[in-house]
Design a protein around this motif. Structure first.
Motif, short mmCIF file in Angstrom:
data_model
loop_
_atom_site.label_atom_id
_atom_site.label_comp_id
_atom_site.label_asym_id
_atom_site.label_seq_id
_atom_site.Cartn_x
_atom_site.Cartn_y
_atom_site.Cartn_z
N VAL A 130 0.37 -6.93 8.69
CA VAL A 130 0.47 -6.97 7.23
C VAL A 130 -0.85 -6.43 6.67
O VAL A 130 -1.93 -6.92 7.02
N VAL A 131 -0.75 -5.40 5.83
CA VAL A 131 -1.92 -4.83 5.17
C VAL A 131 -1.97 -5.41 3.76
O VAL A 131 -1.08 -5.16 2.95
N LEU A 132 -3.00 -6.18 3.48
CA LEU A 132 -3.11 -6.90 2.23
C LEU A 132 -3.86 -6.09 1.17
O LEU A 132 -4.70 -5.25 1.49
N VAL A 219 1.80 -1.38 17.51
CA VAL A 219 2.20 -1.76 16.14
C VAL A 219 3.27 -0.77 15.71
O VAL A 219 3.00 0.39 15.46
N ARG A 220 4.50 -1.25 15.63
CA ARG A 220 5.63 -0.39 15.26
C ARG A 220 6.02 -0.56 13.80
O ARG A 220 6.46 0.39 13.15
N ASN A 221 5.87 -1.77 13.28
CA ASN A 221 6.29 -2.05 11.90
C ASN A 221 5.16 -2.72 11.14
O ASN A 221 4.68 -3.79 11.54
N ALA A 222 4.74 -2.09 10.06
CA ALA A 222 3.67 -2.65 9.22
C ALA A 222 4.20 -2.89 7.81
O ALA A 222 4.97 -2.08 7.28
N LEU A 223 3.80 -3.99 7.23
CA LEU A 223 4.16 -4.34 5.86
C LEU A 223 2.94 -4.17 4.98
O LEU A 223 1.87 -4.71 5.27
N ILE A 224 3.08 -3.39 3.90
CA ILE A 224 1.97 -3.12 2.99
C ILE A 224 2.23 -3.83 1.67
O ILE A 224 3.30 -3.64 1.06
#
Length: 234
Positions: A130-132, A219-224
């Motif tokens: 998760v990129v905050l 890391v295949r799936n990142a949430l921004i």
């Protein structure tokens, strides 16, 4: 606004109004504006203020620019381009002004996270990072970090997070696009950055998984995520 620009680019392509879009944003330092914002309490005068940290006192002003080329997979393949990443879902919410910084805003962002993962066809466990947008704001960091903990759980086994503004500062219009670029680089290198040297997680954010050391993992799936004090959540 950078992340909003990316969302508008997606809508532009989905509506068939074009085949390629370049989207993102930029902001540059303006000392007079920073001084005014400092007097209003919108930024801090402490250059050591870190997002999510125990001693945070507000955002540190920064500057930057970042733009992404967005197109359909079919169009990229047709012109022989190699995709860096794919956007599986996007969304946004707005919370009223009297809710910003309070429990209702945290619940709204948690709902947005669940909505995004569902639209992407992902189980929560499939989110690797998760990129905050955390910038050092006392209430804003709690709102965002709390939502992540509410959805993904807490502790060292929870999804790791990274806060680019701890290095770049608050870059305003560029921040969302820069977060996307960082997520792409993490996916490309399989390296999740550690928190800055000397970082101490704030007790009111206990449970948030901010890596103390660099992680090396796929890391295949990142949430921004992104948020504003005016109530926008992306």
């Amino acid at each position: 606004s950078g992340l909003s620009g990316i969302r508008q680019a997606l809508a532009f392509l989905e509506e068939g109004r074009g085949q390629v879009a370049v989207a993102g944003g930029g902001d540059e330092l303006n000392l007079q504006l920073l001084r005014s914002m400092r007097r209003r309490g919108s930024v801090t005068g402490n250059p050591d203020s870190l997002p999510l940290a125990e001693e945070r006192s507000g955002p540190v002003g920064g500057e930057g620019a970042c733009f992404l080329t967005i197109e359909s997979e079919e169009h990229a393949r047709h012109r022989g381009a190699s995709a860096l990443a794919s956007i599986r879902a996007s969304g946004g919410r707005f919370v009223p002004g009297d809710t910003v910084g309070h429990e209702g805003a945290r619940e709204s962002m948690a709902g947005l996270i669940r909505q995004l993962t569902a639209r992407a066809g992902l189980e929560l466990a499939a989110v690797d990072l998760v990129v905050l947008s955390a910038s050092g704001l006392l209430d804003g960091d709690v709102e965002e970090a709390g939502a992540v903990i509410d959805v993904f759980g807490g502790g060292p086994g929870a999804v790791p997070v990274t806060a680019p503004k701890s290095i770049l500062g608050e870059t305003w219009g560029a921040s969302g696009a820069l977060a996307a670029a960082i997520a792409i680089e993490v996916m490309r290198t399989s390296i999740v950055p550690a928190a800055p040297y000397g970082f101490v997680l704030s007790p009111d954010l206990a449970g948030l998984n901010v890596p103390e050391e660099t992680l090396r993992r796929p890391v295949r799936n990142a949430l921004i995520l992104d948020r504003t004090d005016s109530g926008h959540q992306l």
